[in-house]
Design a protein around this motif. Sequence first.
Motif, PDB file in Angstrom:
ATOM      1  N   UNK A 187      38.645  36.180 -29.782  1.00 32.21           N
ATOM      2  CA  UNK A 187      38.737  37.035 -30.956  1.00 32.21           C
ATOM      3  C   UNK A 187      38.158  38.415 -30.619  1.00 32.21           C
ATOM      4  N   UNK A 247      36.299  40.436 -33.431  1.00 28.99           N
ATOM      5  CA  UNK A 247      34.954  39.917 -33.742  1.00 28.99           C
ATOM      6  C   UNK A 247      33.969  40.246 -32.628  1.00 28.99           C
ATOM      7  N   UNK A 291      34.521  33.974 -40.333  1.00 25.51           N
ATOM      8  CA  UNK A 291      35.345  34.875 -39.532  1.00 25.51           C
ATOM      9  C   UNK A 291      36.831  34.735 -39.843  1.00 25.51           C
ATOM     10  N   UNK A 303      38.502  39.671 -44.115  1.00 25.38           N
ATOM     11  CA  UNK A 303      38.366  38.970 -42.848  1.00 25.38           C
ATOM     12  C   UNK A 303      37.006  39.335 -42.270  1.00 25.38           C
ATOM     13  N   UNK A 304      36.215  38.338 -41.962  1.00 22.11           N
ATOM     14  CA  UNK A 304      34.861  38.565 -41.428  1.00 22.11           C
ATOM     15  C   UNK A 304      34.077  39.554 -42.274  1.00 22.11           C
ATOM     16  N   UNK A 339      35.229  42.056 -43.807  1.00 21.65           N
ATOM     17  CA  UNK A 339      35.882  43.369 -43.881  1.00 21.65           C
ATOM     18  C   UNK A 339      37.068  43.277 -44.833  1.00 21.65           C
ATOM     19  N   UNK A 366      21.481  59.146 -47.422  1.00 22.24           N
ATOM     20  CA  UNK A 366      22.207  58.715 -46.225  1.00 22.24           C
ATOM     21  C   UNK A 366      22.402  57.210 -46.179  1.00 22.24           C
TER      22      UNK A 366
END
Lengths: 338, 482
Positions: free
Chosen positions: A104, A107, B151, B170-171, B173, B450
């Motif tokens: 992957x 990842x 993941x 995904x993961x 994100x 920030x």
Amino acid sequence: MNPELIEKVTRLVVEKLQAQETSDVNGQKSSAAVKFWRHTSSPGTQPSRMSEEVIEAGKQDTDGLIKIKSYQNSNAFKITPTDKASHDKTESYSGKTGIDNPADPVELEALKSKTPARIGVGRAGSRPKTDTWLKFRFDHAAAVDAVYGDVNDELINRLGLFKVNTMVNEKEVYIRRPDYGRKLSEEAKKIILAKCQKGPAVQIILSDGLSSSAIEENAEDVYLSLQQSLKSLGLDMGTPFYIEKGRVAVMDEVGELLKPKVVVLLIGERPGLVSAESLSAYLCYEPRKGTIEADRMVISNIHKGGIPPAEAGAYLGTVIQKVIKYEASGVSLVKKEG
Amino acid sequence: MLKRYDAQKENIISAGIDIGTSTTKLVISRFSLMNMAGGTHMPRIEIIEKEVLYRSPIYRTPLLTASSIDIQAVERLVREEYITAGIEPADIKTGAVIITGETATKHNAEEMVHSLSDHAGDFLVATAGPDLEGIIAAKGSGAYELSKRTGKTVANIDIGGGTANAAVYRSGRLCGTCTLHIGGRLIEFSDGKIISISPPVQQILRLWGADLERGDSRNHPIIGKLTDYMAEVIGRMLRKDLHREDLPLLLGHDPNWTEEIDYIMFSGGISECLYHFENAESSPAQYDDIGKMLAQSLRNCRELAAFKWVEPDETVRATVLGAGTQTTEISGATIHAEGHELPIRNLPVYQIRFDNNLEKGLHQITEAVKKAVEIYDPQQEGQNFALYLTALPYLGFRDIQELSSVLLKSLQAKPMPEQPLVVVLESDHAKVLGQTIKVQETKQSIVCIDQIKVEHGDYIDIGHLLQTNVVPVVTKTLTFHR
């Protein structure tokens, strides 16, 4: 052997290796796969183009695992426009220097981006790959250089500092006798007493400590930003100076001589393999002979890949303000605050 | 005895209010903030724990007419719930009001959400928008966490009364979002007869040449066909394979993720019909619509059976929990923010990319400020905006000084240059930049923060300065991390 010569030879070998690989792939020049840690700039984030092309070309014939073909077969690496377009998505990973055929890659890249540690570097048999190994050697050499180097006088002059010595006269002695690094030479004491304002709120000292590169690369930004911060807070900062080959506790002697409220010592940290130029700022409220270590406090890891030096300087101002307010530093400060 | 060294800690109360097509609900939660940096580092304040203190019952969304919300009834409801929870509006330091589904299309929706965010808390952010709904629901349902943990690519489909909002992660994100006109309330019944059919469904029926009208029996066979069809459309949406005839059900953009989906999760009212997580008492609202049939169709749908189904942590409350616990971000701990300027609400973000080149970036600033005024304040009425500086190269102190003076100069292009200068930085430089600007121009009011990720065109709200010297920030649009 002369360290400069080692660096030069290493560079030559690496560049040669890379030039070969590049021409094997498609004759194009591409950026070097091994990134040298450049002491003057932040580490590059551009991955090697060459490696991507190898991976992308391999992708054409399989859905699952990526196959990397023989480097000799240059015909296999013709890039079609669709491949070019898909480069953007895989841009951030460089397969060649890392793990072959990662399950992957996205990842893996996400994990790698979280740490400067050498993870996901892959291997050749039971050993690291040549690029990884050379990079490791290079970083080690940089660490050694940082310990044995000296700070350029030009920087000290530019910051308007003067230079004094501890009881250490050479680096070998500095390493073997830490106690000498904590004491000022007799001459130094005289100069300090003659040149410095007595009893300032804040006394700033710089010292190379175990890394001259830390001072050369980062001290200026911390110093200027700290200066501005103290000025905005209305804190008087005395006459700053530079101590060559000092240890942290040398601030105790300075405390005895000048009697400032707070001493801030910007000193090079023992270099590591991630950064050889990390700077620490040690603070202590009224350091004197016999000050215990628990009363010192430190902001460490100040360098371009850690706490940004300019931001550290601005933050130090607020810490100093707190130290002065509570008339304590280190563990005593925590006690008084809580 | 030795005193234990306790890291800096602080608790804040957050509220989430979800006003949906069919139901309205509220949650109160407590965030624990702590300095997570070691003693030798600059502080890094993070939210380390989120505890839900109170969950309201699920109320029917009060409507005045078919096209307007009963604002007073909603406010009364919220006030009463605060009393039950033992919370004063002033205790609430952050959180979000979200207006979702078809309710967002009511004519007084905007007025409603702004009035509520003003009255129901110190810093409660008004939000809306189908993409945001999907994202917030995915965070509340546990789909986001699942993707982060495994993941895998996880799609959360939140189906309420009016819309189905999908968000794909995904993961951890965000990969993309999509919204469909699919929900329980698209056909409503009363006494076994149809009393309303929503326009998108009418369009589909017309396409089919089917005949279904108000007054028809709720057992009309076409209704079963319709919910089966809706389930299939969700399946096609997840595969990014919507047909031309499905388009009347699409709200906004096409599915915009590129990944193949591994797991699917359903949240929202329809998910409640599937999983039955709630106590019967906590849900006084009863529904007389196609919700249950739609749930049945989802369960039987072959297209959807091909994905691996995962039970959500929350069904009907996913969005409200997301709004209450997942919208707040914490700024970096070394910032420069002038307390009297906060909170700042609804500030559009104008991004300036430096591409790791200071010279290039500095050249853009003046032009960027002019453009930002053109876009966000065309009438020169004084709508302020935040400048978001990204991909900055390494900045030494002298670079900061230069950046500061260019920023100050560029403010002259603003119709009201004395407005606070709001700068958001990606990298950790806010304190030194703020301080430098202040030294160069003491009269200029500055909010410089920030370590917040936003995007060009987002809207941000910046809350009060907390004891730990951070500010809560709520970002209100999409953040795609490609």
